[in-house]
Design a protein around this motif. Structure first.
Motif, short mmCIF file in Angstrom:
data_model
loop_
_atom_site.label_atom_id
_atom_site.label_comp_id
_atom_site.label_asym_id
_atom_site.label_seq_id
_atom_site.Cartn_x
_atom_site.Cartn_y
_atom_site.Cartn_z
N SER A 1 10.13 -62.95 -20.69
CA SER A 1 9.50 -63.49 -21.80
C SER A 1 10.33 -63.10 -23.38
CB SER A 1 8.05 -62.91 -21.82
OG SER A 1 7.11 -63.49 -20.57
N LEU A 2 10.64 -62.06 -23.31
CA LEU A 2 11.51 -61.71 -24.34
C LEU A 2 12.61 -62.55 -24.71
CD1 LEU A 2 11.83 -59.58 -26.54
CD2 LEU A 2 13.28 -58.15 -25.29
N SER B 1 21.19 -42.01 -7.57
CA SER B 1 20.32 -41.04 -8.47
C SER B 1 20.05 -41.75 -9.76
CB SER B 1 21.01 -39.76 -8.52
OG SER B 1 20.35 -38.92 -9.38
N ILE B 2 20.91 -42.27 -10.48
CA ILE B 2 20.62 -42.90 -11.37
C ILE B 2 19.83 -44.17 -11.58
CG2 ILE B 2 21.77 -44.55 -13.45
CD1 ILE B 2 24.33 -42.58 -12.98
N TRP B 3 20.06 -45.08 -10.52
CA TRP B 3 19.15 -46.05 -10.37
C TRP B 3 17.70 -45.76 -9.76
CZ3 TRP B 3 19.97 -50.55 -12.35
CH2 TRP B 3 21.20 -51.04 -12.24
N SER B 4 17.64 -44.54 -9.18
CA SER B 4 16.45 -43.98 -8.83
C SER B 4 15.55 -43.36 -9.97
CB SER B 4 16.48 -42.89 -7.71
OG SER B 4 15.41 -42.04 -7.51
N LYS B 5 16.40 -42.85 -10.98
CA LYS B 5 15.70 -42.34 -12.24
C LYS B 5 15.10 -43.41 -13.15
CE LYS B 5 18.19 -37.80 -12.61
NZ LYS B 5 19.18 -37.08 -13.24
N LEU B 6 16.01 -44.56 -13.10
CA LEU B 6 15.75 -46.00 -13.79
C LEU B 6 14.36 -46.30 -13.29
CD1 LEU B 6 18.92 -47.36 -14.72
CD2 LEU B 6 17.78 -46.08 -16.20
N ALA B 7 14.20 -46.29 -11.81
CA ALA B 7 13.00 -46.94 -11.41
C ALA B 7 11.74 -46.27 -11.59
CB ALA B 7 13.16 -47.23 -9.85
N ASP B 8 12.11 -44.87 -11.78
CA ASP B 8 11.11 -43.86 -11.85
C ASP B 8 10.64 -44.04 -13.31
OD1 ASP B 8 10.79 -43.15 -9.22
OD2 ASP B 8 12.05 -41.38 -9.37
N ARG C 1 8.99 -46.90 -18.59
CA ARG C 1 9.34 -47.76 -19.86
C ARG C 1 10.40 -48.53 -19.46
NH1 ARG C 1 10.90 -44.67 -25.25
NH2 ARG C 1 8.59 -44.16 -25.15
N VAL C 2 11.44 -48.25 -18.45
CA VAL C 2 12.44 -48.96 -18.36
C VAL C 2 11.63 -50.16 -17.57
CG1 VAL C 2 14.42 -49.34 -16.84
CG2 VAL C 2 14.10 -47.36 -18.31
N VAL C 3 11.02 -50.02 -16.52
CA VAL C 3 10.34 -50.83 -15.72
C VAL C 3 9.51 -51.84 -16.43
CG1 VAL C 3 8.64 -51.37 -13.93
CG2 VAL C 3 10.21 -49.48 -13.68
N ALA C 4 8.85 -51.48 -17.57
CA ALA C 4 8.00 -52.26 -18.30
C ALA C 4 8.99 -53.26 -19.24
CB ALA C 4 7.27 -51.39 -19.28
N TYR C 5 10.09 -52.77 -19.75
CA TYR C 5 11.01 -53.68 -20.25
C TYR C 5 11.62 -54.71 -19.36
CZ TYR C 5 11.14 -50.84 -24.70
OH TYR C 5 10.76 -50.38 -25.79
N LEU C 6 12.02 -54.34 -18.24
CA LEU C 6 12.23 -55.35 -17.09
C LEU C 6 11.32 -56.24 -16.95
CD1 LEU C 6 14.33 -53.06 -14.59
CD2 LEU C 6 15.09 -54.41 -16.26
#
Length: 315
Positions: free
Chosen positions: A38-39, A18-25, A28-33
């Motif tokens: 590059s960062l 559930s936690i990983w699913s929320k992170l995937a949704d 902002r988190v996906v953009a940072y990944l």
């Protein structure tokens, strides 16, 4: 393993999924990944060396021994060095010749391509000079502008005009360098502006024409205001690149004649390689250049108000 342990592990596994699913949704988190590689590269190859160079600017270091802290002595020597102020003046003069002409010509060419001839072949031809390495471009124009045998002077003589020293003259050298880089970068800049023109709705021009606005009025009232974000990008990158010019000068004039093309980057290079590996003075000049570029960028942001796109008002 009893039933209680099985249920407990199942609950933990479900919570983890559930936690990983929320992170995937989470966009902002996906953009940072996506920007993480590059960062990391920016921090390792740009941020850390920049911070280290700040410390070096307060040190005496000849690359052969350990740095010795000298406080603000490097900055005192730098600001008292007439060659530094001359190089800064030469750089500003180069920017004053390069940026207005390059931007104006590129804007004109982009508008003409958008209004008259939208050809992918023409765009490919225009970007060719930008694809040629700077050293090759510099060598090419060094031969073309040769005072004795250069084809440019041959052409001037053919139409009854006297030969010109071009890169051999203290008055004409920096203008010649600016001309070389205008020739190289105008096509590339025009393509960027052309892409910005394509984002402007044609219905705005149709409505303006119905209201009786001519082409010039449409340009000033529609094209320029809606191109502000693109022009901001073009101006910032062009100004930063102009302040960092080195290879064209190193190949053609080597800072001469009589320091007429000794720009600030050439001054920094000269401090390191020709004046006792003076890394402290060189990095101090680099820090000053960085502050100048930051200030120039902020001024351009304030003037162009690039954080606000007027195109959004029409969408």
């Amino acid at each position: 393993m009893d039933t209680t342990e099985v249920i407990s592990q199942s609950i933990k596994k479900a919570n983890s999924i559930s936690i990983w699913s929320k992170l995937a949704d989470n966009e902002r988190v996906v953009a940072y990944l996506f920007i993480l590689p590059s960062l990391i590269g920016f921090v390792v190859f740009y941020a850390v060396p920049a911070v280290r160079s700040l410390f070096i600017s307060f040190s005496q270091w000849n690359l052969l021994s350990d740095p010795t802290y000298v406080g603000g002595a490097n900055y005192q020597k730098l600001f008292a060095d007439s060659r530094f102020w001359q190089s800064l003046g030469v750089t500003i003069r180069y920017v004053a010749w390069n940026i207005p002409f390059q931007t104006a010509i590129a804007l004109f060419v982009a508008v003409m391509m958008d209004r008259i001839h939208n050809s992918s072949f023409l765009r490919g031809i225009m970007i060719l000079p930008w694809l040629v390495p700077n050293v090759v471009v510099a060598l090419l124009w060094l031969w073309l502008l040769d005072p004795s045998l250069g084809i440019v002077n041959v052409g001037l003589q053919a139409i009854g005009l006297p030969k010109q020293p071009f890169l051999g003259s203290t008055e004409q050298a920096i203008i010649g360098i600016a001309g070389i880089n205008i020739w190289r970068y105008t096509g590339y800049t025009a393509i960027i502006i052309f892409a910005g023109l394509k984002a402007i709705p044609k219905s705005l021009y149709d409505a303006a024409a119905i209201d009786g606005a001519n082409d010039m009025e449409q340009f000033w009232q529609i094209t320029l205001p809606l191109l502000k974000p693109v022009l901001f990008f073009v101006l910032v990158t062009s100004v930063v690149g102009s302040f960092q010019i080195f290879d064209t000068i190193a190949v053609t004039t080597a800072g001469g004649p009589a320091g007429a093309t000794r720009v600030i980057i050439y001054y920094i290079w000269d401090q390191v390689f020709n004046r006792g590996n003076n890394m402290g003075m060189a990095t101090a000049a680099s820090v000053v250049l960085f502050l100048i570029l930051i200030t120039a960028t902020i001024i351009q942001m304030r003037i162009l108000r690039a954080n606000r796109s007027e195109l959004a008002d029409y969408s």
